[in-house]
Design an enzyme around this catalytic site. Structure first.
Site, mmCIF file in Angstrom:
data_model
loop_
_atom_site.group_PDB
_atom_site.id
_atom_site.type_symbol
_atom_site.label_atom_id
_atom_site.label_comp_id
_atom_site.label_asym_id
_atom_site.label_seq_id
_atom_site.Cartn_x
_atom_site.Cartn_y
_atom_site.Cartn_z
ATOM 1 C CB THR A 1 -21.752 1.391 30.678
ATOM 2 O OG1 THR A 1 -22.598 0.701 31.577
ATOM 3 C CG2 THR A 1 -21.774 1.025 29.442
ATOM 4 C CG ASP B 1 -1.188 4.596 9.437
ATOM 5 O OD1 ASP B 1 -1.669 5.129 10.342
ATOM 6 O OD2 ASP B 1 -1.004 4.500 8.263
ATOM 7 N N GLY C 1 0.728 -1.092 -0.122
ATOM 8 C CA GLY C 1 -0.003 0.117 0.051
ATOM 9 C C GLY C 1 0.576 1.141 -0.157
ATOM 10 C CB ALA C 2 0.408 4.641 -1.631
ATOM 11 C CG ASP C 3 -1.721 5.765 3.113
ATOM 12 O OD1 ASP C 3 -1.329 6.630 2.124
ATOM 13 O OD2 ASP C 3 -3.024 6.093 3.534
ATOM 14 N NE ARG C 4 1.620 -2.230 4.901
ATOM 15 C CZ ARG C 4 1.985 -3.747 4.539
ATOM 16 N NH1 ARG C 4 1.181 -4.001 3.623
ATOM 17 N NH2 ARG C 4 2.622 -4.505 5.266
#
Length: 277
Positions: free
Chosen positions: A207, A152, A130-133
């Protein structure tokens, strides 16, 4: 925020609007979502409807970018002289390419096969990275100068790894914190949305606090264990850099994160630009 639903009228008949959504990273490190303009179903001769764009997505992108730059006293058309794009959403890449061609009159640099990064990719199929990686690993190695991980914390967390003189070796995508929370709420009628922030106590006394504890500490444990497992396969201790929209909430309770850099992806894009111009 969702784009307003548009309506078209032809011959007194109002068409039903259909929204088309695409995720984008836009000038900020927290991966905001940008919605393409709606498509409109309109009647045509012969009784069969067709889809037409209410407004080109590239025009929508140009308007939003121009507005953001105007807030800082800059002009999109007068001062932007280059564009570099990293996205895993093909329809958005095409919209950004179209915006650059029509409004800025030059071709953008798109991170992908054939682009010079200065980082060898040693995976079984480099085209699948992937481009981001890739740009995250590039920026981390450039800043630290040593083998390391990038965690990331986006919608789908990734653990890309670069080693030695900077080759990209691979990584481990993992489930994000939001999908498990959504599944938990879907199966519990009394469970509502909660702020993703470290709780005051690990043993939740309400909760909301209990859900925060499970989400934050559970996800931090996942991160730490993945880093440990991958580190066991390496001859040295790697550096670990966190980035992404949820990093500020999670890194405070992680034990294996060395530093947090919210601008890491943009730094990587700048490096790609410099190496291709």
């Amino acid at each position: 925020r969702p784009s307003p639903i548009a309506a078209a009228r032809r011959g007194g008949t109002e068409g039903a609007a259909i929204e088309a959504q695409a995720a984008a990273r836009l000038l900020e490190p927290d991966r905001r979502e940008l919605l393409a303009r709606p498509l409109i179903e309109r009647p045509v001769q012969g009784g069969r409807p067709e889809l037409a764009e209410a407004q080109r997505p590239s025009d929508e992108l140009a308007l939003q970018l121009a507005g953001l730059l105007k807030l800082t006293g800059m002009s999109l058309t007068a001062q932007v002289t280059g564009v570099v794009i990293s996205s895993g959403v093909p329809v958005l890449v095409e919209a950004l390419r179209d915006m650059t061609a029509h409004h800025l009159h030059f071709a953008p640099i798109i991170v992908g096969p054939g682009i010079r990064t200065g980082m060898a990719i040693r995976t079984e199929n480099p085209r699948e990275v992937g481009a981001d990686r890739l740009v995250n690993a590039l920026a981390a190695y450039h800043d630290d100068g040593r083998p390391g991980f990038v965690v990331d914390f986006g919608p789908s967390p990734n653990f890309p790894f670069s080693a030695g003189a900077g080759p990209f070796l691979g990584g481990a995508p993992a489930p994000g914190v939001q999908p498990p929370l959504a599944a938990l709420r879907a199966r519990g009628a009394q469970l509502g949305p909660v702020e993703l922030a470290p709780p005051r106590h690990a043993i939740g006394r309400s909760t909301v606090e209990a859900m925060q504890s499970g989400a934050i500490y559970g996800f931090a444990g996942q991160v730490d264990r993945l880093v440990e497992a991958i580190s066991e396969e390496l001859p040295c201790t790697p550096g670990v850099v966190a980035t992404g929209g949820l990093a500020s909430a999670i890194t405070r309770v992680c034990r294996r994160i060395d530093r947090h850099d919210p601008w890491l992806t943009l730094k990587g894009l700048r490096l790609v630009w410099e190496r291709n111009t």
